[in-house]
Design an enzyme around this catalytic site. Structure first.
Site, PDB file in Angstrom:
ATOM      1  N   THR A 169       0.906  -1.157   0.000  1.00 49.78           N
ATOM      2  CA  THR A 169       0.000   0.000   0.000  1.00 49.78           C
ATOM      3  C   THR A 169       0.940   1.200   0.000  1.00 49.78           C
ATOM      4  O   THR A 169       2.039   1.121   0.567  1.00 49.78           O
ATOM      5  CB  THR A 169      -0.917   0.053   1.243  1.00 49.78           C
ATOM      6  OG1 THR A 169      -0.096   0.241   2.392  1.00 49.78           O
ATOM      7  CG2 THR A 169      -1.744  -1.217   1.414  1.00 49.78           C
ATOM      8  N   SER A 185      18.629  -0.128 -25.982  1.00 50.10           N
ATOM      9  CA  SER A 185      18.940   1.297 -26.113  1.00 50.10           C
ATOM     10  C   SER A 185      19.975   1.467 -27.215  1.00 50.10           C
ATOM     11  O   SER A 185      20.836   0.607 -27.401  1.00 50.10           O
ATOM     12  CB  SER A 185      19.497   1.812 -24.789  1.00 50.10           C
ATOM     13  OG  SER A 185      20.285   2.961 -24.998  1.00 50.10           O
ATOM     14  N   LYS A 231      21.199  -1.994 -21.597  1.00 46.49           N
ATOM     15  CA  LYS A 231      19.776  -1.783 -21.337  1.00 46.49           C
ATOM     16  C   LYS A 231      18.857  -2.808 -21.977  1.00 46.49           C
ATOM     17  O   LYS A 231      19.085  -3.255 -23.092  1.00 46.49           O
ATOM     18  CB  LYS A 231      19.366  -0.404 -21.849  1.00 46.49           C
ATOM     19  CG  LYS A 231      19.948   0.711 -21.048  1.00 46.49           C
ATOM     20  CD  LYS A 231      19.128   0.995 -19.823  1.00 46.49           C
ATOM     21  CE  LYS A 231      18.374   2.259 -20.084  1.00 46.49           C
ATOM     22  NZ  LYS A 231      17.510   2.651 -19.042  1.00 46.49           N
ATOM     23  N   ASN A 233      14.771  -2.650 -22.087  1.00 41.34           N
ATOM     24  CA  ASN A 233      13.699  -1.753 -21.629  1.00 41.34           C
ATOM     25  C   ASN A 233      12.300  -2.369 -21.775  1.00 41.34           C
ATOM     26  O   ASN A 233      12.043  -3.122 -22.709  1.00 41.34           O
ATOM     27  CB  ASN A 233      13.740  -0.448 -22.426  1.00 41.34           C
ATOM     28  CG  ASN A 233      14.995   0.349 -22.134  1.00 41.34           C
ATOM     29  OD1 ASN A 233      15.503   0.324 -21.017  1.00 41.34           O
ATOM     30  ND2 ASN A 233      15.505   1.027 -23.145  1.00 41.34           N
ATOM     31  N   GLU A 270       5.401   0.267 -21.306  1.00 41.76           N
ATOM     32  CA  GLU A 270       5.326   1.740 -21.280  1.00 41.76           C
ATOM     33  C   GLU A 270       4.379   2.253 -22.366  1.00 41.76           C
ATOM     34  O   GLU A 270       3.615   3.193 -22.156  1.00 41.76           O
ATOM     35  CB  GLU A 270       6.721   2.340 -21.475  1.00 41.76           C
ATOM     36  CG  GLU A 270       7.617   2.116 -20.258  1.00 41.76           C
ATOM     37  CD  GLU A 270       9.071   2.488 -20.508  1.00 41.76           C
ATOM     38  OE1 GLU A 270       9.356   3.229 -21.464  1.00 41.76           O
ATOM     39  OE2 GLU A 270       9.921   2.013 -19.741  1.00 41.76           O
ATOM     40  N   LYS A 273     -16.506   8.474 -35.875  1.00 43.00           N
ATOM     41  CA  LYS A 273     -15.834   7.285 -36.401  1.00 43.00           C
ATOM     42  C   LYS A 273     -14.343   7.214 -36.120  1.00 43.00           C
ATOM     43  O   LYS A 273     -13.846   6.211 -35.600  1.00 43.00           O
ATOM     44  CB  LYS A 273     -16.097   7.172 -37.894  1.00 43.00           C
ATOM     45  CG  LYS A 273     -17.554   6.889 -38.125  1.00 43.00           C
ATOM     46  CD  LYS A 273     -17.968   6.970 -39.548  1.00 43.00           C
ATOM     47  CE  LYS A 273     -19.467   7.094 -39.580  1.00 43.00           C
ATOM     48  NZ  LYS A 273     -19.988   8.324 -38.926  1.00 43.00           N
TER      49      LYS A 273
HETATM   50  N1  ARG Z   1     -20.735  10.237 -43.569  1.00 40.42           N
HETATM   51  C1  ARG Z   1     -21.920  10.550 -42.849  1.00 40.42           C
HETATM   52  C2  ARG Z   1     -21.704  10.246 -41.370  1.00 40.42           C
HETATM   53  O1  ARG Z   1     -20.811   9.576 -41.072  1.00 40.42           O
HETATM   54  C3  ARG Z   1     -23.061   9.730 -43.371  1.00 40.42           C
HETATM   55  C4  ARG Z   1     -24.418  10.313 -43.118  1.00 40.42           C
HETATM   56  C5  ARG Z   1     -24.633  11.466 -43.976  1.00 40.42           C
HETATM   57  N2  ARG Z   1     -25.889  12.062 -43.762  1.00 40.42           N
HETATM   58  C6  ARG Z   1     -26.172  13.326 -44.102  1.00 40.42           C
HETATM   59  N3  ARG Z   1     -27.342  13.738 -43.827  1.00 40.42           N
HETATM   60  N4  ARG Z   1     -25.277  14.076 -44.659  1.00 40.42           N
HETATM   61  O2  ARG Z   1     -22.391  10.725 -40.510  1.00 40.42           O
END
Ligand code: ARG
Length: 457
Positions: free
Chosen positions: A154, A276, A282, A284, A289, A324
């Site tokens: 601890t 290294s 070394k 590592n 990390e 995305k």
């Molecule tokens: N590439 C767009 C996205 O990932 C697709 C949907 C597009 N829709 C629109 N109303 N422009 O959100």
């Protein structure tokens, strides 16, 4: 091909096209896009909205596109705005008129919501199985090390002796919870947005239950506005990944400490270490990390996504396209880290003698010495004080509690008898701790059998 343009009189500025486009990253889910379209047209035909002939030729066309992308015969070029336009354009090029019917009763808003969900759902399962593999390795280490004594800490100060099995078991619990978080996410997210249209459903008699079942969802989502603008599951997944990374990072931190010259509790295998460029001696722990370092990146994705979503009015807004790259990066990073970490763990060597010797030092048995006095009638607060004095005495003499003579013990308290040595041995300290969850072998064996059952399910 553009999916819009009828009401425009000018060409899109090239920079606008580039800024707006998502093809460079949403091509990642081309297969999900195609599978979603196949389910959509299958449903359209069943409902009599599309002819059987058109359905057949669209499906054949889509499958051909899928195979050609996979084999590299069809390259995804940057001319199109997104993967949806890319697939549709190639479909029309391949099968003509029928291809133009694909988008009946659908918007890119429900389409992208579906694609992202299908992709994420697959990744949630994949991550779960990577964690399960990691847990199998942890369990193996636990089974082999119920007697391997090491110090428990601890404040990063030696505290009480534990076993390596017990220490590994703590991580078993963490990754087990991580899996259960993934299961929860799966349960909540597994409803199909397809058929929600742009935001208000469609006027066609779509059978949303049917398309949902074709795609293995529990059912359709129940509000079309929410369906096209819900990114909660991505935030939950990013949060779950952040927690996984936090767990991996803590484990890595310990591996880095254990691997130092000062500790030498473990040796990382050559195949998982780096050298290294200047210091020949070394070796590592770069992998540990890097996993620790990449944790910040996954947290970043969670915070970015939360920030992107926080000011958005209903329903779809283009901001959501930003979901995305963050999430893809977080998924690839987290999966990569689990795999690399797992490989490092499987190949490292535990230096059991060093662990044991370290446990012997640092008065890790002081609590047990106090408990000894308590068991002989001394009130705990007095016992605490007596052992405190003993520790001071030992520090002065540079010895451990076990190295004191009985005379030395009795000079401080006559309660001490010959059996004090057994009471404060590392073995006793560990094996007496048998409340469930504690390091004692009896307790640990029970927990191991619970884990065995859990992993066999
Ligand atoms: N590439 C767009 C996205 O990932 C697709 C949907 C597009 N829709 C629109 N109303 N422009 O959100």
């Amino acid at each position: 091909m553009k999916l819009w343009g009828g009401r425009f009189t000018k060409e899109t500025n090239q920079l606008v096209h580039n800024f707006n486009a998502s093809l460079s990253f949403d091509q990642k889910f081309f297969e999900e896009d195609i599978n979603g379209s196949i389910a959509h047209v299958t449903m359209l035909a069943k409902q009599g909205i599309l002819s059987e002939t058109d359905k057949e030729s669209i499906i054949t066309g889509l499958k051909g596109i899928c195979e050609d992308i996979k084999s590299g015969r069809l390259l995804i070029d940057e001319e199109h705005e997104d993967i949806h336009s890319f697939v549709e354009a190639h479909l029309i090029e391949r099968i003509g008129e029928a291809g133009k019917r694909l988008h009946t009763g659908r918007s890119r808003n429900d389409q992208v919501a579906l694609d992202m969900k299908l992709y994420t759902r697959k990744e949630v399962l994949e991550m779960d199985s990577l964690l399960k593999n990691l847990l199998s390795s942890l369990l193996k280490i636990m089974k082999e090390n119920t007697d391997t004594i090491m110090p428990g800490f601890t404040h990063l100060q030696k505290a009480q002796p534990i076993t390596l099995a017990h220490h590994m078991g703590a991580y078993f619990e963490m990754f087990k919870r991580d899996r259960s978080r993934l299961h929860d996410i799966y349960e909540r997210m597994n409803y199909c947005p397809l058929g929600s249209g742009a935001l208000a459903g469609t006027t066609y008699p779509l059978d949303r239950e049917y398309s949902a079942s074709l795609l293995d969802f529990y059912g359709p989502t129940l509000n079309s506005m929410d369906s096209v603008s819900d990114r909660d599951y991505l935030i939950e997944f990013s949060s779950a990944m952040s927690i996984i990374m936090m767990h991996l990072s803590r484990f890595c931190e310990e591996i880095i400490i254990w691997n130092t010259n000062e500790y030498q509790f473990i040796e990382i295998d050559d195949s998982y270490s780096t050298g290294s460029s200047i210091m020949p001696q070394k070796k590592n722990p770069d992998i540990a990390e890097l996993v620790r370092g990449k944790t910040g990146r996954v947290y970043g994705s969670l915070i970015s996504l939360l920030t992107t979503m926080k000011g958005l009015s209903l329903a779809y807004n283009k901001d959501m396209q930003e979901d995305k790259e963050f999430v893809f990066d977080a998924i690839d990073t987290t999966k990569g880290c689990i795999v690399l970490f797992h490989g490092m763990l499987d190949t490292l060597t535990f230096c059991k003698d060093k662990m044991r010797a370290s446990a012997e030092g640092g008065f890790t048995n002081a609590t047990d010495a106090a408990d000894y006095l308590v068991n002989h009638g001394v009130p705990f607060r007095d016992a605490h004080g007596i052992i405190g004095q003993l520790v001071l005495y030992c520090i002065d003499k540079n010895i451990s509690l076990g190295e004191m003579t009985l005379e030395e013990y009795q000079a401080i308290s006559p309660v001490f008898k010959e059996d004090i040595y057994d009471a404060i041995s590392m073995e006793t300290c560990v094996s007496k701790r048998n409340t469930i969850g504690a390091p004692g072998q009896e307790a640990m064996k029970k927990v191991i059998s619970v884990y065995e059952k859990y992993l066999s399910e």
